[in-house]
Motif scaffolding. Structure first.
Motif, PDB file in Angstrom:
ATOM      1  N   SER A   1     -51.118  89.223  54.506  1.00 44.63           N
ATOM      2  CA  SER A   1     -50.850  87.841  54.815  1.00 44.63           C
ATOM      3  C   SER A   1     -51.925  87.479  55.898  1.00 44.63           C
ATOM      4  O   SER A   1     -52.411  86.422  55.873  1.00 44.63           O
ATOM      5  CB  SER A   1     -49.640  87.707  55.165  1.00 44.63           C
ATOM      6  N   LEU A   2     -52.062  88.573  57.102  1.00 45.45           N
ATOM      7  CA  LEU A   2     -52.542  87.873  57.966  1.00 45.45           C
ATOM      8  C   LEU A   2     -54.198  87.929  57.577  1.00 45.45           C
ATOM      9  O   LEU A   2     -55.054  87.029  57.990  1.00 45.45           O
ATOM     10  CB  LEU A   2     -52.709  89.104  59.106  1.00 45.45           C
ATOM     11  N   VAL A   3     -54.848  88.662  56.824  1.00 44.13           N
ATOM     12  CA  VAL A   3     -56.050  88.597  56.203  1.00 44.13           C
ATOM     13  C   VAL A   3     -56.182  87.119  55.662  1.00 44.13           C
ATOM     14  O   VAL A   3     -57.278  86.593  55.659  1.00 44.13           O
ATOM     15  CB  VAL A   3     -56.470  89.794  55.138  1.00 44.13           C
ATOM     16  N   VAL A   4     -55.194  86.822  54.690  1.00 45.27           N
ATOM     17  CA  VAL A   4     -55.565  85.546  54.187  1.00 45.27           C
ATOM     18  C   VAL A   4     -55.802  84.426  55.104  1.00 45.27           C
ATOM     19  O   VAL A   4     -56.549  83.608  55.162  1.00 45.27           O
ATOM     20  CB  VAL A   4     -54.511  85.228  53.211  1.00 45.27           C
TER      21      VAL A   4
ATOM     22  N   THR B   1     -44.454  78.902  55.171  1.00 49.01           N
ATOM     23  CA  THR B   1     -44.550  77.631  55.772  1.00 49.01           C
ATOM     24  C   THR B   1     -45.744  76.671  55.596  1.00 49.01           C
ATOM     25  O   THR B   1     -45.476  75.625  55.427  1.00 49.01           O
ATOM     26  CB  THR B   1     -43.957  77.477  57.552  1.00 49.01           C
ATOM     27  N   GLN B   2     -46.709  77.427  55.589  1.00 47.99           N
ATOM     28  CA  GLN B   2     -47.930  76.620  55.255  1.00 47.99           C
ATOM     29  C   GLN B   2     -48.482  76.645  53.757  1.00 47.99           C
ATOM     30  O   GLN B   2     -49.413  76.269  53.418  1.00 47.99           O
ATOM     31  CB  GLN B   2     -49.148  77.252  55.838  1.00 47.99           C
TER      32      GLN B   2
ATOM     33  N   THR C   1     -43.973  86.058  61.757  1.00 49.58           N
ATOM     34  CA  THR C   1     -44.782  86.750  60.980  1.00 49.58           C
ATOM     35  C   THR C   1     -45.793  86.099  60.340  1.00 49.58           C
ATOM     36  O   THR C   1     -45.497  84.853  59.892  1.00 49.58           O
ATOM     37  CB  THR C   1     -43.898  87.791  60.155  1.00 49.58           C
ATOM     38  N   SER C   2     -46.962  86.755  59.898  1.00 50.97           N
ATOM     39  CA  SER C   2     -47.906  86.119  58.900  1.00 50.97           C
ATOM     40  C   SER C   2     -47.215  85.728  57.758  1.00 50.97           C
ATOM     41  O   SER C   2     -47.732  84.813  57.090  1.00 50.97           O
ATOM     42  CB  SER C   2     -49.126  87.097  58.762  1.00 50.97           C
TER      43      SER C   2
ATOM     44  N   VAL D   1     -50.020  88.131  47.685  1.00 52.59           N
ATOM     45  CA  VAL D   1     -50.274  88.583  48.951  1.00 52.59           C
ATOM     46  C   VAL D   1     -48.904  88.811  49.716  1.00 52.59           C
ATOM     47  O   VAL D   1     -48.661  89.887  50.450  1.00 52.59           O
ATOM     48  CB  VAL D   1     -51.094  87.470  49.791  1.00 52.59           C
ATOM     49  N   ARG D   2     -47.860  88.004  49.443  1.00 49.01           N
ATOM     50  CA  ARG D   2     -46.568  88.335  49.881  1.00 49.01           C
ATOM     51  C   ARG D   2     -45.839  89.673  49.584  1.00 49.01           C
ATOM     52  O   ARG D   2     -45.432  90.190  50.378  1.00 49.01           O
ATOM     53  CB  ARG D   2     -45.535  87.099  49.481  1.00 49.01           C
ATOM     54  N   SER D   3     -46.388  89.948  48.240  1.00 49.95           N
ATOM     55  CA  SER D   3     -45.649  91.347  47.946  1.00 49.95           C
ATOM     56  C   SER D   3     -46.216  92.371  48.620  1.00 49.95           C
ATOM     57  O   SER D   3     -45.939  93.513  48.557  1.00 49.95           O
ATOM     58  CB  SER D   3     -45.787  91.536  46.396  1.00 49.95           C
ATOM     59  N   LYS D   4     -47.500  91.964  49.094  1.00 48.60           N
ATOM     60  CA  LYS D   4     -48.331  93.357  49.904  1.00 48.60           C
ATOM     61  C   LYS D   4     -48.081  93.313  51.034  1.00 48.60           C
ATOM     62  O   LYS D   4     -48.576  94.212  51.885  1.00 48.60           O
ATOM     63  CB  LYS D   4     -49.928  93.049  49.449  1.00 48.60           C
TER      64      LYS D   4
END
Ligand code: ADP
Length: 973
Positions: A180-183, A120-121, A113-114, A172-175
């Motif tokens: 996450s994909l947008v970022v 990881t990044q 997943t994103s 972003v993680r909480s959203k």
């Protein structure tokens, strides 16, 4: 012998802790944690246990060490690996060679997943996002994942750029997945566009990102809203009016930054410096802050890859000699790597670099052109560097934007300017817009605006952004104090003083009548600090300065002071007043309330500039304090800001010494002393006015006695108005014998108009008032009305006046028999104003001159005027140069004027009049018994028209000249 990772961790514990924490920054620790998180070695809960807010950095680091130790050998090994990446040199190679495998790779995990990818990044993403937080937030808002409150929380200035990036990722993680994909996509895209520059110069790109995020952090919030309520500049910024001198067409329109820096309005194409000038509070710093913010957000001036912002106020405390490189890197942004390469890039690409200098007037030294340097590595005092940068002898080709008050802009500086723009504060719609932005509750905003409409003197004050801010900030006091009770600038500043005290009062009830007495300690401490600062040209105060003046923590908490980021005092706190005008106001309060300042301090404040220049050579303002507590300040230099600041202080002193406020001082100072100071101020003002009147030359025979106001005349008038002392005004005016008052180019706006009307209404005989080339505007016109009965001619060329202002003016002057001439060349008038003039012409049979050149009057307007002219027997001069009346308009006018016995001079230059119009004009020549001059140049009159005019002239003995410049091409026809 090989050493187990856990053993090693214990053995080198002190060394590791030192490496991670000795710099005092939490960054290294956070980066190590990022890596461990990315590898799944730490979970979010672990992180929370390690990074405890408010706990000492060393304790947090110890906690991490304990944690990885208990997790086992693999964790320790990964930990060492992370430390090595974060601090490659810090622990030495030997450390890793002693048994640990520093090459351990991240655990391979299938990425599904994103959100997982975001984790990881993480280390990489933190690095990449630092330079483009704004952009990332923008896409998150646009895609509906973030609200503006989310953004504000992330971008609080207390966080470093990398912390902001981490907060963004956490949020972003909480959203969830799609955020996450947008970022991830955003980072990928911005990387692609940068990759070309990155390949050629990666250190530069890194530096650029760091600079961008530091500029962004500095410019995000407005400091006047204090440390508690963060007001994002994006939310409150309101366009200010601008004027490009010599470019009347574009006056007052708001210009974009690209346009300002670009070639439009250039007066010297070789010069690189653009100057934005304006009075204190006109919004210069905020405008520059806006420029910084838009650049850092990638929304403006993107042709400049680097922007270095400087504050002259802060540069004052730099005592060392510096090279340009040191100036840039030490005062703006430090490159972590490759300083030389980055500086070389700047030298090689000057056109990609922008410097900004805020508040040149506050620099201790006046602009000088003498000491030239041209070598960027040569060290010199900061003022010398700065002047050489502005001149262009250093770093030629780098664009500079400088802000300053007009007083500091002398001819030596002017000749190095690419262009100068004047900031003119808010327009009427700007005031409206600001108030609505300031108040989230629309009803509250509407009430504030309503009360401004009901009090035009106050509305006039609100053209100045700083006053508009105060009025909005104090809306409760404003709405509670009754209509029309706020008239002067002093009234407004007293209101904010009270507001701050009320805000911090422990008793939240309305403050009693003794509010000043209750807060006298604070007023005197801050007042002394302000007063000494003004007299010593100091605007940033160290803790020692504050202690000397007795300023306590609770005084600071009142909110008048904000913490300043002075580079040279990096380790100690220092403060500045919310705004320079607030410093002047508190200095004025001190001058009145302190028993240690005598009448001599008052008279020195009112000394006229010319006399002061003489005095300054010998003594100084600070020396007039006769207290042992207050050190005499001996100035070596007089700064450019000094005179205007003293004058603002004197204006406040006048206001505070008004009769209306005498009872406020009774409990707070010696009444006898205040009485004496009042008398002294009155004496100074009256003497100052007389000095001006004495300078009026005797008129040349046959001409009117004319007084051309010196710059300080308007200031003296404003002081009398602040004092609300009509006796003083009357007395001063009884001694003025001029028949014409020339106040052109005097920076007169609505506020000055209010003061002028207050004083001039007491003149004995009617005068001509010439206010050409100021910023009177419609509100100013309204403010002038009370003195129109002593005005026989009003000149308002180039003053941003619209039909609205004319409507109000004519309503008033229609009944005033003295009022006979008006000139309104180059304003914003349209046909809508002509019905008022028509009414004036019909009604007033002694009206002599109407000049409406260079406005937007068409045939319709001319027809309206003609209606009035038909009934008028007195008008001698009619000027319509540069409008668009065409043949139709000319015919209507000719029809109305053809039998005129009064018209002497008529100008229809540049109105698109053709032969039909000219033929109509022939009728006036033929029949009028009074016409002497007819101006018809710059039209499109052909042979037929000319012949008709020539024929008409044969029958006329009055006309002295008819001016016609006919283009050759048309002559041939
Ligand atoms: P100057 O530098 O000319 O003395 P500032 O820029 O410091 O004036 O303005 C004073 C205050 O007025 C600011 O702190 C802010 O509260 C308000 N202000 C000025 N310009 C604007 C603007 N364009 N939009 C919103 N508020 C403004």
């Amino acid at each position: 012998m090989a050493c187990l990772p856990q053993e090693l961790l214990l053995k080198r514990r002190a060394e590791i802790l030192h490496a991670l924490c000795s710099g005092g920054s939490v960054e290294h620790l956070e980066r190590v944690i990022d890596m461990l998180l990315a590898q799944g070695e730490l979970g979010w809960e672990d992180c929370q246990n390690v990074l405890v807010p408010g706990r000492a950095l060393y304790s947090n680091a110890r906690q991490l060490l304990d944690l990885v130790y208990t997790k086992g050998a693999d964790s320790c090994e990964l930990f060492f690996n992370a430390v090595k990446q974060v601090l490659p040199e810090a622990l030495g190679d030997a450390f890793f060679l002693s048994g640990c495998h520093s090459t351990l790779d991240y655990k391979e995990k299938p990425q599904r997943t994103s959100t997982e990818e975001l984790l990881t990044q993480r280390p990489d993403l933190v690095l990449k996002l630092q330079g483009c937080i704004d952009g990332a937030l923008r896409v998150l808002v646009e895609s509906g994942h973030f609200s503006s409150t989310d953004c504000d929380g992330i971008q609080l200035p207390i966080y470093t750029p990398s912390q902001q990036a981490r907060r963004l990722l956490d949020h972003v993680r909480s959203k969830g997945e799609s955020a996450s994909l947008v970022v991830l996509q955003y980072v990928q895209q911005s990387l692609e566009s940068e990759s070309s520059l990155e390949q050629t110069n990666p250190k530069f790109v890194k530096y650029q990102k760091k600079l961008r995020s530091s500029v962004s952090a500095q410019s995000r919030f407005l400091s006047t809203y204090g440390g508690t309520s963060h007001m994002p500049l994006d939310d409150i910024y309101t366009e200010v009016q601008m004027e490009l001198p010599n470019n009347s067409a574009d006056n007052y329109k708001s210009m974009g930054f690209e346009e300002i820096i670009g070639p439009v309005g250039s007066v010297n194409d070789d010069a690189d410096t653009v100057l934005a000038s304006g009075e204190a509070g006109s919004g210069k710093s905020t405008w520059l802050q806006r420029l910084h913010l838009l650049w850092s957000q990638g929304k403006a001036l993107q042709d400049f890859l680097l922007l270095f912002p400087f504050s002259c106020r802060r540069l004052n405390s730099e005592q060392r000699d510096l090279s340009v490189q040191e100036l840039l890197f030490q005062h703006c942004c430090w490159p972590d790597r490759g300083q030389e390469e980055i500086f070389q890039f700047i030298l090689d690409h000057p056109h990609l670099v922008l410097f900004t200098f805020d508040g040149l007037d506050e620099l201790k030294q006046s602009f000088a052109d003498e000491h030239r340097i041209c070598c960027p590595s040569q060290r010199a005092p900061v003022d010398v560097l700065l002047f050489n940068l502005i001149q262009g002898s250093l770093m030629k080709g780098v664009r500079k934007v400088v802000t300053s008050r007009p007083e500091a802009v002398g001819p030596a500086l002017k000749k190095h300017l690419h262009k100068e723009i004047h900031l003119k504060g808010f327009s009427l719609s700007g005031i409206d817009c600001f108030v609505r932005k300031h108040h989230s509750d629309p009803n509250e905003a509407a009430k504030v605006l309503e009360s401004l409409q009901a009090n035009t003197a106050l509305l006039g004050l609100c053209h100045s952004p700083v006053l508009c801010w105060i009025v909005s900030q104090c809306h409760k006091e404003l709405l509670g104090c009754g209509e029309g009770s706020l008239q002067t600038i002093t009234d407004v500043y007293l209101m904010i003083l009270q507001h701050f005290f009320q805000h911090h009062s422990t008793v939240k009830s309305a403050m009693g009548v003794n509010w000043l007495q209750e807060n006298l300690g604070t007023v005197l401490h801050l007042g002394q600090l302000a007063f000494e600062g003004i007299s010593n040209s100091s605007y940033i105060f160290s803790v020692t300065d504050m202690e000397t003046c007795g300023v306590t923590e609770s005084d600071i908490c009142m909110g008048f002071l904000i913490q300043s980021k002075d580079m040279s005092l990096a380790n100690s706190k220092c403060y500045e007043f919310l705004h320079i005008t607030l410093q002047c106001f508190l200095a004025a309060l001190f001058a009145i309330l302190s028993r240690n300042t005598g009448c001599s301090a008052i008279s020195k404040l009112f000394e006229l500039q010319e006399m002061k220049k003489k005095r300054l050579r010998g003594t100084c303002f600070g020396a007039c304090l006769n207290s042992t507590n207050i050190p005499n300040i001996v100035k070596e230099h007089s700064t450019m800001a000094e005179t205007p600041n003293l004058q603002i202080t004197a204006t406040f002193v006048s206001g505070l010494l008004s009769q209306r406020y005498q009872k406020l001082w009774v409990q707070c100072s010696s009444s006898v002393l205040v009485e004496k100071k009042t008398k002294q101020a009155e004496k100074c003002l009256s003497k100052g006015m007389q000095q001006h009147f004495r300078s009026i030359p005797q008129p040349v025979q046959g001409e009117k006695k004319s007084m051309h106001a010196m710059p300080e005349f308007v200031w003296l008038i404003k002081c009398i108005y602040e004092m609300q002392n009509s006796r003083l005004a009357k007395d001063a005016m009884s001694k003025l014998e001029a028949e014409h008052l020339k106040l052109t180019y005097c920076n007169i706006g609505p506020v000055e108009c209010t003061a002028l009307a207050y004083v001039l209404q007491h003149l004995k005989n009617p005068v001509g008032i010439q206010l050409d080339n100021n910023s009177v505007g419609d509100v100013g016109v309204e403010q002038l009305l009370p003195c129109m009965h002593i005005c026989n001619s009003l000149y308002l060329r180039n003053n941003n006046i619209t039909d609205e202002g004319i409507h109000k003016l004519i309503d008033k002057v229609i009944h005033l028999q003295n009022f006979q001439k008006i000139a309104l060349f180059n304003n914003r008038l349209t046909d809508a104003c002509t019905k008022h003039f028509s009414y004036l012409l019909k009604t007033r049979q002694n009206f002599l001159s109407l000049r409406l050149g260079n406005n937007n009057i068409t045939a319709e307007g001319a027809k309206q005027l003609a209606e009035g002219l038909k009934f008028n027997r007195s008008l001698q001069y009619l000027g319509l140069w540069g409008n668009k009346i065409g043949n139709e308009g000319a015919e209507a006018l000719a029809n109305a004027l053809q039998n005129s016995e009064s018209i002497v001079w008529l100008s229809l230059v540049g109105n698109g009049v053709g032969s039909a119009g000219a033929c109509a004009m022939s009728n006036i020549i033929r029949n009028s018994t009074s016409l002497e001059e007819l101006w018809l140049t710059e039209n499109c009159i052909t042979r037929t028209g000319v012949e008709s005019l020539t024929q008409a002239l044969k029958h006329n003995h009055h006309v002295k000249s008819v001016c016609l410049a006919i283009p050759l091409q048309q002559q041939a026809n």
